[in-house]
Write a protein that holds these residues in place. Structure first.
Motif, mmCIF file in Angstrom:
data_model
loop_
_atom_site.group_PDB
_atom_site.id
_atom_site.type_symbol
_atom_site.label_atom_id
_atom_site.label_comp_id
_atom_site.label_asym_id
_atom_site.label_seq_id
_atom_site.Cartn_x
_atom_site.Cartn_y
_atom_site.Cartn_z
ATOM 1 N N SER A 1 6.332 14.274 -20.198
ATOM 2 C CA SER A 1 6.530 14.118 -21.635
ATOM 3 C C SER A 1 6.234 15.434 -22.354
ATOM 4 O O SER A 1 5.324 16.175 -21.961
ATOM 5 N N PRO A 2 6.979 15.739 -23.396
ATOM 6 C CA PRO A 2 6.798 17.002 -24.120
ATOM 7 C C PRO A 2 5.372 17.230 -24.598
ATOM 8 O O PRO A 2 4.899 18.361 -24.632
ATOM 9 N N GLU A 3 4.668 16.164 -24.964
ATOM 10 C CA GLU A 3 3.304 16.325 -25.456
ATOM 11 C C GLU A 3 2.375 16.884 -24.389
ATOM 12 O O GLU A 3 1.403 17.587 -24.715
ATOM 13 N N LYS B 1 1.330 24.914 -23.044
ATOM 14 C CA LYS B 1 1.060 25.340 -21.673
ATOM 15 C C LYS B 1 2.155 26.280 -21.182
ATOM 16 O O LYS B 1 3.296 26.205 -21.636
ATOM 17 N N GLU B 2 1.806 27.152 -20.258
ATOM 18 C CA GLU B 2 2.823 27.974 -19.618
ATOM 19 C C GLU B 2 3.513 27.120 -18.564
ATOM 20 O O GLU B 2 2.855 26.438 -17.768
ATOM 21 N N VAL B 3 4.835 27.164 -18.555
ATOM 22 C CA VAL B 3 5.620 26.360 -17.605
ATOM 23 C C VAL B 3 6.463 27.293 -16.758
ATOM 24 O O VAL B 3 7.166 28.157 -17.277
ATOM 25 N N ALA C 1 -3.434 11.485 -13.057
ATOM 26 C CA ALA C 1 -2.381 12.491 -13.149
ATOM 27 C C ALA C 1 -2.213 12.953 -14.596
ATOM 28 O O ALA C 1 -2.060 14.149 -14.871
ATOM 29 N N ARG C 2 -2.238 12.012 -15.525
ATOM 30 C CA ARG C 2 -2.141 12.377 -16.940
ATOM 31 C C ARG C 2 -3.303 13.282 -17.342
ATOM 32 O O ARG C 2 -3.117 14.281 -18.043
ATOM 33 N N LYS C 3 -4.498 12.944 -16.904
ATOM 34 C CA LYS C 3 -5.667 13.748 -17.232
ATOM 35 C C LYS C 3 -5.531 15.162 -16.690
ATOM 36 O O LYS C 3 -5.873 16.145 -17.365
ATOM 37 N N ALA C 4 -5.015 15.282 -15.459
ATOM 38 C CA ALA C 4 -4.832 16.608 -14.855
ATOM 39 C C ALA C 4 -3.825 17.430 -15.648
ATOM 40 O O ALA C 4 -4.013 18.635 -15.862
ATOM 41 N N LEU C 5 -2.732 16.795 -16.088
ATOM 42 C CA LEU C 5 -1.723 17.509 -16.863
ATOM 43 C C LEU C 5 -2.265 17.915 -18.227
ATOM 44 O O LEU C 5 -1.924 18.983 -18.755
#
Length: 249
Positions: free
Chosen positions: A40-42, A47-49, A19-23
């Motif tokens: 997490s902000p990092e 990225k567009e949110v 999941a971290r890798k995908a984000l």
């Protein structure tokens, strides 16, 4: 690429590496604003949110599909596991309805579901067969929910209760407890976990006869034991059955 990313129960240490890798790879991150806050902000930086409030699921998914159809790596974040009461199903359904199944790559990254996080905090209540039931009747008729509760209780499943109580549905949990109480002892252990693995976490155990629904909110998960569930100290234990074949301990 359109990917449903499971955040787990909330604590960053419980975020799956996939999941971290995908984000990290995502160009666009879409989600309910409360779940965006769990990222997490990092991982959001650069990225567009796109986020909405509650009941904005269809809007969020359609925007996510739009982004993905433009060729942008788009992640839709979900609490717990994306395939359990979350957005994976609506994402796939939307791709199908819009005729984009062959055009947009779709993937689901699994995560730790709420019932697993709650069970870990309570001890070992899900060691035997269990059923998960949501008390939200926003998309499912209450009559259907009552039927599922009744049959699951009669079959002696441990019950994991999602969406147990809200201001608009303040009486649903008591109705559910009454249904289960028709076939289960008042001494049946019941566990309550609020804000599992998040700030403000609370864990308590009670019995079916003494449990207070007023303690419950939408950030809670309730686990009702089966006929063999017992308290081991302050923890819930549903024996798997080893004691019937072996000398335990």
């Amino acid at each position: 690429m359109l990917i449903a990313v499971s955040l787990g129960p909330g604590d960053e240490s419980l975020l799956a590496p996939a999941a971290r890798k995908a984000l990290e790879r995502a160009e666009v991150i879409v989600g309910y604003k409360g779940y965006i806050d769990l990222v997490s902000p990092e991982l959001l930086e650069g990225k567009e949110v796109f986020s909405t409030g509650m009941t904005g699921e269809v809007e969020r998914v359609n925007r996510a599909v739009d982004f993905a159809a433009e060729g942008r790596f788009t992640a839709v974040v979900c609490s717990g596991d994306a395939g359990i009461y979350a957005m994976a199903g609506l994402m796939l359904e939307t791709l199908e309805a819009r005729g984009l199944l062959e055009r947009v790559d779709f993937e689901v990254v699994p995560g730790i579901p709420a019932f697993a996080a709650a069970a870990a905090l309570l001890g070992a209540p899900l060691m035997h067969d269990f059923a998960s039931v949501s008390l939200s009747d926003l998309l499912t008729p209450w009559e259907t929910i009552e039927k599922r509760l009744r049959l699951a209780a009669e079959a002696d499943f441990v019950l994991a209760i999602y969406n147990p109580r809200s201001r608009k549905r303040s009486g649903h949990l008591q109705k559910a407890l009454d249904i289960v109480g028709q076939v289960r002892s008042p001494q049946t252990p019941v566990g309550l976990v609020k804000q599992a693995a998040r700030p403000g976490q609370e864990v308590l155990t009670s019995t079916l006869g003494e449990f207070d629904p007023g303690l419950v909110d939408m950030q809670s998960l309730v686990i009702i034991g089966n006929s063999s569930t017992r308290l081991a100290g302050e923890r819930m234990l549903t024996p798997r059955g080893y004691h019937t074949k072996y000398q335990v301990g």
